[in-house]
Design an enzyme around this catalytic site. Structure first.
Site, PDB file in Angstrom:
ATOM      1  N   ASP A  44       4.423   8.368   9.373  1.00  0.00           N
ATOM      2  CA  ASP A  44       4.489   7.608   8.123  1.00  0.00           C
ATOM      3  C   ASP A  44       3.047   7.383   7.658  1.00  0.00           C
ATOM      4  O   ASP A  44       2.380   6.458   8.097  1.00  0.00           O
ATOM      5  CB  ASP A  44       5.204   6.272   8.356  1.00  0.00           C
ATOM      6  CG  ASP A  44       5.148   5.359   7.126  1.00  0.00           C
ATOM      7  OD1 ASP A  44       4.606   5.781   6.083  1.00  0.00           O
ATOM      8  OD2 ASP A  44       5.648   4.221   7.222  1.00  0.00           O
ATOM      9  N   LYS A  78       0.240   3.645  -2.539  1.00  0.00           N
ATOM     10  CA  LYS A  78      -0.989   3.203  -1.891  1.00  0.00           C
ATOM     11  C   LYS A  78      -2.147   4.121  -2.286  1.00  0.00           C
ATOM     12  O   LYS A  78      -3.154   3.669  -2.786  1.00  0.00           O
ATOM     13  CB  LYS A  78      -0.847   3.191  -0.366  1.00  0.00           C
ATOM     14  CG  LYS A  78      -0.103   1.999   0.235  1.00  0.00           C
ATOM     15  CD  LYS A  78       1.314   1.824  -0.244  1.00  0.00           C
ATOM     16  CE  LYS A  78       1.997   0.575   0.218  1.00  0.00           C
ATOM     17  NZ  LYS A  78       2.643   0.639   1.502  1.00  0.00           N
ATOM     18  N   TRP A  92       5.225  -1.944   9.998  1.00  0.00           N
ATOM     19  CA  TRP A  92       5.919  -0.796   9.408  1.00  0.00           C
ATOM     20  C   TRP A  92       6.588   0.082  10.451  1.00  0.00           C
ATOM     21  O   TRP A  92       7.673   0.621  10.217  1.00  0.00           O
ATOM     22  CB  TRP A  92       4.989   0.006   8.497  1.00  0.00           C
ATOM     23  CG  TRP A  92       4.720  -0.753   7.222  1.00  0.00           C
ATOM     24  CD1 TRP A  92       3.527  -1.246   6.792  1.00  0.00           C
ATOM     25  CD2 TRP A  92       5.690  -1.151   6.222  1.00  0.00           C
ATOM     26  NE1 TRP A  92       3.682  -1.920   5.602  1.00  0.00           N
ATOM     27  CE2 TRP A  92       4.999  -1.874   5.228  1.00  0.00           C
ATOM     28  CE3 TRP A  92       7.064  -0.977   6.081  1.00  0.00           C
ATOM     29  CZ2 TRP A  92       5.621  -2.420   4.106  1.00  0.00           C
ATOM     30  CZ3 TRP A  92       7.702  -1.519   4.961  1.00  0.00           C
ATOM     31  CH2 TRP A  92       6.984  -2.224   3.993  1.00  0.00           C
TER      32      TRP A  92
END
Ligand code: PLP
Length: 375
Positions: free
Chosen positions: A187, A211, A117
């Site tokens: 993030d 999530k 990511w």
């Protein structure tokens, strides 16, 4: 007297007959009491309509929106001087929104590369800024987080970006990087709300919802006020933090249903006792799973011990040819979505807030049994 599923789930216990234990990395499991409330209110919410059927500017939805923000602020103890935005476009949208808002044309920004990511964030940022890599964990195959002393930070960077929890690699920073006067951007898609957080350390935090917050569609941004109003010319309005903040996150039609469900998740977290309680539960769940893996020669986790994620636990089998059987049998036992990300294979158990301790205990039990039969 038997407790209803909702009370069981509320009490931290669970009836596996009702639902499976879903280890999906995202969109991920939601708390059962939240899903049940959504079901109960879906058709007739307030005044005989669904929450999906009313204006975002009406008083009923505004109350939902305000309560969600207030609960988020309380849970994370967000200090004054920060704005909370409910945006769209996912974390991927923020990969662009961050450089567009925080770095003028020609500026450079520091990025810490710890895997999938952060790599995606870097790729997107390169379209807008000069990216300086402050650390790259490629040498350990992205199984580590760099130490603070290993960060090669540049004093004139527009910001420092990192990924506190790599959802695919299962690597989590055991510390918050110190970046001096340079704003720290995180993030937090797969770790926000898993434990208390010192928001004051950050210039900006963003997280997609699917999530640990709610269904996909909502993206939460927590931004320090002095970072508003810096968007470069040409920034789309829906990605302009100041424009969005001034409009109360209603610059255009927000994802009302997702916002409502996220609000119910935040209320559920409050009822659990807040993030210190969740941290205790999450730590215990992670420890149970990692100790089972470490005690076995059949399973292994590649991540350095001091930076193993509490949320995403990748593991592999000593006999990879048994992966298909592992997945089929675990799924039949009500332990589902355990396959690793398509880019890495193997297994991954995502154990966010909504996963009860019973789910992890059932997985550990299944893993031991599978090893006995196949090890
Ligand atoms: C899931 C995830 C993303 C991608 O989120 P989208 O909403 O699909 O854009 C980005 N970063 C992290 C850390 C994630 O876990």
């Amino acid at each position: 007297m038997e407790m209803a599923g909702r009370e069981l789930a509320e009490a931290g216990s669970w009836d596996i007959g009702v639902r499976v234990f879903n280890f999906s990395a995202g969109p991920a499991m939601l708390p059962l009491p939240v899903l049940e409330q959504v079901r109960d209110e879906l058709v007739e919410w307030q005044g005989g309509v669904s929450v999906m059927e009313v204006s975002h500017r009406g008083k009923d939805f505004l109350a939902v929106a305000e309560r969600a923000e207030a609960d988020l602020r309380e849970l994370l103890a967000i200090p004054p001087g920060y704005r909370v935005l409910f945006m769209q476009g996912g974390a991927t949208g923020q990969f662009s929104a961050v450089p567009l808002n925080l770095a003028h044309t020609g500026a450079s920004a520091d990025y810490i590369d710890t895997g999938h990511w952060s790599g995606r964030a870097i790729g997107e940022a390169r379209r807008f800024v000069t990216v300086h890599i402050a650390a790259d964990e490629a040498a350990t195959n992205y199984s580590t987080a760099p130490a603070q002393s290993a960060l090669n930070l540049t004093p004139d960077a527009a910001y420092v970006h990192y990924t506190p929890n790599e959802t695919i690699g299962g690597v989590e920073f055991p510390y918050v990087p110190a970046t001096g006067d340079v704003p720290l951007v995180a993030d937090m898609s797969s770790t926000i709300l898993s434990r208390p957080l010192d928001v004051a350390r950050f210039g900006l935090i963003y997280a997609c919802a699917q999530k640990n917050i709610g269904p996909s569609g909502v993206t939460i941004v927590i931004v320090r006020e002095d970072l508003l109003g810096r968007a470069r010319p040409g920034t789309p309005s829906v990605f302009d933090y100041r424009a969005f903040a001034e409009a109360g996150s209603m610059l255009n039609t927000p994802p009302t249903f997702g916002w409502y469900v996220a609000g119910l998740v935040l209320q559920w977290l409050q009822r659990q006792g807040g993030l210190a309680v969740m941290a205790g539960r999450n730590r215990a769940k992670a420890e149970a799973l990692y100790s089972a893996i470490d005690a076995s020669r059949f399973y292994s986790n590649p991540v350095a011990r001091d930076c193993r994620s509490w949320m995403n636990v990748p593991f592999s089998l000593a006999r990879p040819e048994l992966e298909k059987a592992f997945l089929a049998e675990s799924s039949a036992a009500g332990l589902t979505h355990l396959s690793g990300h398509r880019s890495v294979g193997g297994m991954r158990a995502s154990i966010y807030n909504a996963m009860p301790a019973e789910g992890v205990a059932a997985l550990v039990e299944f893993m031991r049994d599978f090893e006995r039969r196949n090890g």
